[in-house]
Design a protein around this motif. Structure first.
Motif, mmCIF file in Angstrom:
data_model
loop_
_atom_site.group_PDB
_atom_site.id
_atom_site.type_symbol
_atom_site.label_atom_id
_atom_site.label_comp_id
_atom_site.label_asym_id
_atom_site.label_seq_id
_atom_site.Cartn_x
_atom_site.Cartn_y
_atom_site.Cartn_z
ATOM 1 N N VAL A 264 37.605 -32.675 2.022
ATOM 2 C CA VAL A 264 37.920 -31.615 1.062
ATOM 3 C C VAL A 264 36.637 -30.961 0.548
ATOM 4 O O VAL A 264 36.516 -29.733 0.480
ATOM 5 C CB VAL A 264 38.740 -32.186 -0.122
ATOM 6 C CG1 VAL A 264 38.913 -31.134 -1.212
ATOM 7 C CG2 VAL A 264 40.091 -32.674 0.358
ATOM 8 N N LEU A 265 35.663 -31.793 0.196
ATOM 9 C CA LEU A 265 34.385 -31.286 -0.296
ATOM 10 C C LEU A 265 33.685 -30.424 0.749
ATOM 11 O O LEU A 265 33.203 -29.326 0.466
ATOM 12 C CB LEU A 265 33.463 -32.454 -0.681
ATOM 13 C CG LEU A 265 33.558 -32.991 -2.103
ATOM 14 C CD1 LEU A 265 32.617 -34.176 -2.274
ATOM 15 C CD2 LEU A 265 33.207 -31.905 -3.107
ATOM 16 N N LEU A 266 33.633 -30.943 1.982
ATOM 17 C CA LEU A 266 32.928 -30.247 3.056
ATOM 18 C C LEU A 266 33.584 -28.901 3.356
ATOM 19 O O LEU A 266 32.897 -27.882 3.508
ATOM 20 C CB LEU A 266 32.910 -31.132 4.309
ATOM 21 C CG LEU A 266 32.114 -30.602 5.503
ATOM 22 C CD1 LEU A 266 30.650 -30.367 5.126
ATOM 23 C CD2 LEU A 266 32.191 -31.592 6.670
ATOM 24 N N GLU A 267 34.903 -28.892 3.436
ATOM 25 C CA GLU A 267 35.605 -27.636 3.745
ATOM 26 C C GLU A 267 35.430 -26.610 2.625
ATOM 27 O O GLU A 267 35.242 -25.417 2.886
ATOM 28 C CB GLU A 267 37.092 -27.910 3.985
ATOM 29 C CG GLU A 267 37.832 -26.693 4.505
ATOM 30 C CD GLU A 267 39.217 -27.021 5.035
ATOM 31 O OE1 GLU A 267 39.926 -26.078 5.450
ATOM 32 O OE2 GLU A 267 39.591 -28.211 5.038
ATOM 33 N N SER A 268 35.459 -27.078 1.379
ATOM 34 C CA SER A 268 35.289 -26.139 0.262
ATOM 35 C C SER A 268 33.879 -25.563 0.242
ATOM 36 O O SER A 268 33.685 -24.365 0.000
ATOM 37 C CB SER A 268 35.586 -26.836 -1.068
ATOM 38 O OG SER A 268 34.633 -27.854 -1.341
ATOM 39 N N PHE A 269 32.894 -26.393 0.530
ATOM 40 C CA PHE A 269 31.505 -25.911 0.495
ATOM 41 C C PHE A 269 31.210 -24.994 1.678
ATOM 42 O O PHE A 269 30.511 -23.993 1.534
ATOM 43 C CB PHE A 269 30.536 -27.090 0.479
ATOM 44 C CG PHE A 269 29.118 -26.686 0.180
ATOM 45 C CD1 PHE A 269 28.735 -26.356 -1.107
ATOM 46 C CD2 PHE A 269 28.171 -26.612 1.189
ATOM 47 C CE1 PHE A 269 27.436 -25.977 -1.392
ATOM 48 C CE2 PHE A 269 26.875 -26.218 0.920
ATOM 49 C CZ PHE A 269 26.504 -25.901 -0.381
ATOM 50 N N LEU A 270 31.743 -25.337 2.867
ATOM 51 C CA LEU A 270 31.550 -24.461 4.025
ATOM 52 C C LEU A 270 32.179 -23.094 3.772
ATOM 53 O O LEU A 270 31.650 -22.066 4.202
ATOM 54 C CB LEU A 270 32.158 -25.103 5.275
ATOM 55 C CG LEU A 270 31.356 -26.224 5.927
ATOM 56 C CD1 LEU A 270 32.145 -26.839 7.084
ATOM 57 C CD2 LEU A 270 30.010 -25.725 6.424
ATOM 58 N N GLY A 271 33.316 -23.084 3.061
ATOM 59 C CA GLY A 271 33.949 -21.809 2.725
ATOM 60 C C GLY A 271 33.063 -20.950 1.846
ATOM 61 O O GLY A 271 33.043 -19.718 1.974
ATOM 62 N N GLN A 272 32.301 -21.587 0.951
ATOM 63 C CA GLN A 272 31.361 -20.840 0.110
ATOM 64 C C GLN A 272 30.162 -20.359 0.923
ATOM 65 O O GLN A 272 29.637 -19.269 0.690
ATOM 66 C CB GLN A 272 30.859 -21.733 -1.030
ATOM 67 C CG GLN A 272 31.927 -22.184 -2.001
ATOM 68 C CD GLN A 272 31.373 -23.147 -3.040
ATOM 69 O OE1 GLN A 272 30.260 -22.998 -3.522
ATOM 70 N NE2 GLN A 272 32.165 -24.173 -3.378
ATOM 71 N N LEU A 273 29.745 -21.169 1.885
ATOM 72 C CA LEU A 273 28.527 -20.889 2.640
ATOM 73 C C LEU A 273 28.722 -19.817 3.704
ATOM 74 O O LEU A 273 27.830 -18.988 3.941
ATOM 75 C CB LEU A 273 28.032 -22.187 3.289
ATOM 76 C CG LEU A 273 26.725 -22.140 4.082
ATOM 77 C CD1 LEU A 273 25.565 -21.822 3.153
ATOM 78 C CD2 LEU A 273 26.489 -23.467 4.788
ATOM 79 N N LEU A 274 29.895 -19.808 4.347
ATOM 80 C CA LEU A 274 30.101 -18.955 5.516
ATOM 81 C C LEU A 274 30.669 -17.581 5.189
ATOM 82 O O LEU A 274 30.704 -16.709 6.060
ATOM 83 C CB LEU A 274 31.040 -19.662 6.514
ATOM 84 C CG LEU A 274 30.507 -20.965 7.117
ATOM 85 C CD1 LEU A 274 31.591 -21.639 7.936
ATOM 86 C CD2 LEU A 274 29.285 -20.713 7.956
ATOM 87 N N ASN A 275 31.113 -17.393 3.968
ATOM 88 C CA ASN A 275 31.723 -16.115 3.613
ATOM 89 C C ASN A 275 30.896 -15.389 2.559
ATOM 90 O O ASN A 275 30.228 -16.019 1.729
ATOM 91 C CB ASN A 275 33.151 -16.329 3.084
ATOM 92 C CG ASN A 275 34.070 -16.887 4.155
ATOM 93 O OD1 ASN A 275 34.258 -16.277 5.198
ATOM 94 N ND2 ASN A 275 34.640 -18.065 3.902
ATOM 95 N N GLU A 276 30.988 -14.090 2.606
ATOM 96 C CA GLU A 276 30.313 -13.266 1.599
ATOM 97 C C GLU A 276 30.905 -13.578 0.226
ATOM 98 O O GLU A 276 32.110 -13.692 0.065
ATOM 99 C CB GLU A 276 30.515 -11.785 1.941
ATOM 100 C CG GLU A 276 29.915 -10.820 0.953
ATOM 101 C CD GLU A 276 30.268 -9.386 1.286
ATOM 102 O OE1 GLU A 276 29.862 -8.502 0.523
ATOM 103 O OE2 GLU A 276 30.958 -9.150 2.296
ATOM 104 N N GLY A 277 30.047 -13.722 -0.757
ATOM 105 C CA GLY A 277 30.524 -14.007 -2.109
ATOM 106 C C GLY A 277 29.656 -15.027 -2.822
ATOM 107 O O GLY A 277 28.509 -15.260 -2.447
ATOM 108 N N LYS A 278 30.209 -15.664 -3.862
ATOM 109 C CA LYS A 278 29.448 -16.590 -4.696
ATOM 110 C C LYS A 278 29.519 -18.016 -4.149
ATOM 111 O O LYS A 278 30.484 -18.398 -3.492
ATOM 112 C CB LYS A 278 29.992 -16.563 -6.133
ATOM 113 C CG LYS A 278 29.856 -15.217 -6.818
ATOM 114 C CD LYS A 278 30.439 -15.253 -8.225
ATOM 115 C CE LYS A 278 30.288 -13.891 -8.912
ATOM 116 N NZ LYS A 278 30.848 -13.902 -10.284
ATOM 117 N N PHE A 279 28.455 -18.803 -4.450
ATOM 118 C CA PHE A 279 28.485 -20.229 -4.130
ATOM 119 C C PHE A 279 27.944 -21.011 -5.331
ATOM 120 O O PHE A 279 27.144 -20.509 -6.119
ATOM 121 C CB PHE A 279 27.674 -20.545 -2.864
ATOM 122 C CG PHE A 279 26.189 -20.350 -3.000
ATOM 123 C CD1 PHE A 279 25.360 -21.382 -3.446
ATOM 124 C CD2 PHE A 279 25.598 -19.132 -2.682
ATOM 125 C CE1 PHE A 279 24.005 -21.201 -3.582
ATOM 126 C CE2 PHE A 279 24.235 -18.938 -2.807
ATOM 127 C CZ PHE A 279 23.423 -19.974 -3.258
#
Length: 544
Positions: A264-279
């Motif tokens: 869950v953690l990895l998927e949520s962080f990859l979503g922040q990293l790979l898409n335009e927007g905030k992390f």
């Protein structure tokens, strides 16, 4: 005393100058005779310096703590001894007396806190460099977390920014730190990021952004916020019961599947990293909680970074390159993100990346494969030291976030194979973002066909290349040698200025007027010599 601006600036700058002088004199004293005994003395010196910094940071608070927390994640520029000592700054921030926090909250609400809160905890539940969190209950019965900004922290931090600027100026003039990162851009990014943390309105906005982003994300929650009670210095949010993500005893007690929450953690962080927007730029264990049922709760969105569209495209190229084992694509993506300076040896960088990624793929590299990890890290360290590689300031906090996040995952399971876990998520992400993937493939096809079109010109250039390379290398070596010589002389002149100032003070204190005249003359000579070396250095930089 610690709240006076001049005192803070003097203390911070002198701490940095002292560290610098100790390192310079130690290296000069032991130049050419480095052995095991000297290595132990060197480590002891670094340990004393790191401990001194930590003690000063805990006393002064403000930017000193933030900077120490940031440096504790920069393994590329900081010794391990410093990192171990500075890591304590994440958990050892002293708390503020309740009466002072009470004044802040009532000043912000313009009324007694009891009109909003039925009750509030006597002591803070958590204490950080910018604010503290109390547990409270609204009159409606809802439990809330109340984040209150530390008194005078805004004045302290903006005063400290001036001190940091002086320290970075000294670092730019007398160290090689500028080779690994643009210090001017880093300062601007540092001021922007920390300055944003002082405005809880921005944290509220960020919290609502991530709440919407993860509203349908299974296994992950973001607290609700109360905008009607939130101000620039007070933030009120839903209370979430849970423990730190790295509390292994809590996970064991509630039979929480560590592999599942890691996914869950990895998927949520990859979503922040790979898409335009905030992390989330500060994902340390205190900001990631886990509930008894295994649900993860993300909190504290004060420190946020932004992935721009261009950066997201380059990150996508790097991901596709890794999946297709196209390491040239990976290097091109890294270059596009401005990690590589001109004249970098791309083939050598490609070789190290291939070794690193294929070791992961073929052997299932894990955190406890210490021998393999050590060998790879040594190769990467040599690469960073020998190649013109920098860390662009806009990625400084992204790098910190990634390294902190990976550390959390490995603390959950040292046997974890991150690359293997990431592959299904990355493949699914590529399918969902097919438009971006097609664009990347088209660009890749264009870049592959371009060399065929320009082949005749390349053959002609290849015949001239050895001679041009020898000339460039010879010129570059001469400039580098002159540059190092001038920097060394500038450093000596600066140290001579400091020594002269000390002698002037001592002679004046002891009424030794002959020594006073001599040291004053020495100061004038050293200043003139420094100015001369400074002008010579600038002329040399213009030529290069």
């Amino acid at each position: 005393m610690k709240y006076f601006s001049l005192y803070r600036i003097y203390t911070i700058v002198w701490l940095a100058v002292r560290i610098f002088i100790e390192i310079v004199f130690f290296k000069k004293r032991h130049r050419g005779n480095w052995n095991d005994k000297v290595e132990q003395q060197w480590e002891e010196l670094l340990r004393r310096q790191a401990h001194r910094y930590k003690e000063k940071a805990l006393y002064l608070e403000g930017v000193m703590i933030k900077l120490g927390q940031y440096l504790s994640t920069r393994k590329d520029i900081m010794p391990d001894i410093y990192i171990k000592e500075l890591t304590d700054l994440l958990d050892q921030v002293p708390s503020v007396p309740w009466e002072k926090s009470k004044k802040v909250i009532e000043d912000e609400w313009n009324k007694p806190y009891s009109e909003v809160l039925h009750e509030i905890s006597a002591k803070p539940i958590a204490s950080a460099s910018i604010g503290e969190v109390y547990r409270g209950t609204l009159h409606s019965g809802e439990e809330v977390a109340v984040k209150i900004q530390r008194p005078k922290i805004g004045e302290i931090i903006y005063s400290d920014f001036r001190a940091v600027r002086i320290v970075l100026w000294l670092a730019r003039r007398f160290t090689k730190l500028e080779n690994s990162m643009d210090l001017s851009l880093f300062y601007r990014e540092f001021v922007r990021t920390i300055g944003d943390e002082l405005n809880f309105h921005l944290e509220l906005e960020n919290g609502l952004y991530f709440q919407k982003k993860y509203e349908d994300f299974p296994g992950l929650e973001i607290p609700d916020y109360y905008p009607e009670y939130s101000t620039k210095r007070v933030l009120v949010m839903e209370w979430k019961e849970g423990n730190r993500i790295n509390d292994l005893a809590f996970l064991e007690k509630h039979h929480i599947n560590k592999y599942k929450i890691s996914n869950v953690l990895l998927e949520s962080f990859l979503g922040q990293l790979l898409n335009e927007g905030k992390f989330h730029a500060d994902p340390h264990p205190g900001n990631i909680m886990v509930k008894a049922d295994g649900t993860i709760v993300l909190i504290d969105f004060g420190m946020i970074g932004v992935i721009r569209k261009r950066d997201a495209m380059y990150i996508r190229d790097i991901v596709i390159g890794i999946l297709l084992k196209d390491y040239k694509k990976v290097v091109d993506g890294i270059e596009g993100m401005r990690f590589l300076l001109p004249h970098a040896d791309k083939e050598e960088i490609e070789r190290v990346l291939r070794m690193l990624i294929e070791t992961y793929s073929d052997n299932g590299l894990k955190a406890n494969d210490t021998r393999v990890v050590e060998e790879i890290m040594n190769d990467i360290e040599k690469l960073v030291n020998n190649q013109p590689i920098q860390l662009p300031s806009e990625y400084a906090f992204l790098g910190r976030a990634i390294s902190t996040f990976i550390g959390i995952l490995y603390s959950l399971d040292p046997e974890m194979d991150l690359l293997e876990m990431s592959k299904p998520m990355l493949t699914r992400w590529l399918k969902e973002n097919s438009e971006g993937a097609k664009e990347t493939v088209v660009n890749f096809a264009k870049s592959s066909l371009k060399p065929l079109v320009s082949l005749p010109n390349q053959l002609q250039q290849a015949l001239e290349e050895p001679r041009k390379y020898r000339e460039w290398k010879r010129t570059n070596e001469i400039i580098k040698m002159k540059h190092e010589m001038v920097v060394s002389r500038k450093r000596d002149a600066f140290l001579l200025c400091l020594l002269s100032c000390i002698l002037i003070y001592v002679s004046f204190y002891l009424n030794q007027y002959y020594l006073l005249y001599a040291s004053s003359g020495l100061l004038l000579i050293s200043i003139a010599y420094y100015i001369r070396m400074l002008l010579q250095h600038r002329r040399l930089m213009d030529k290069s």
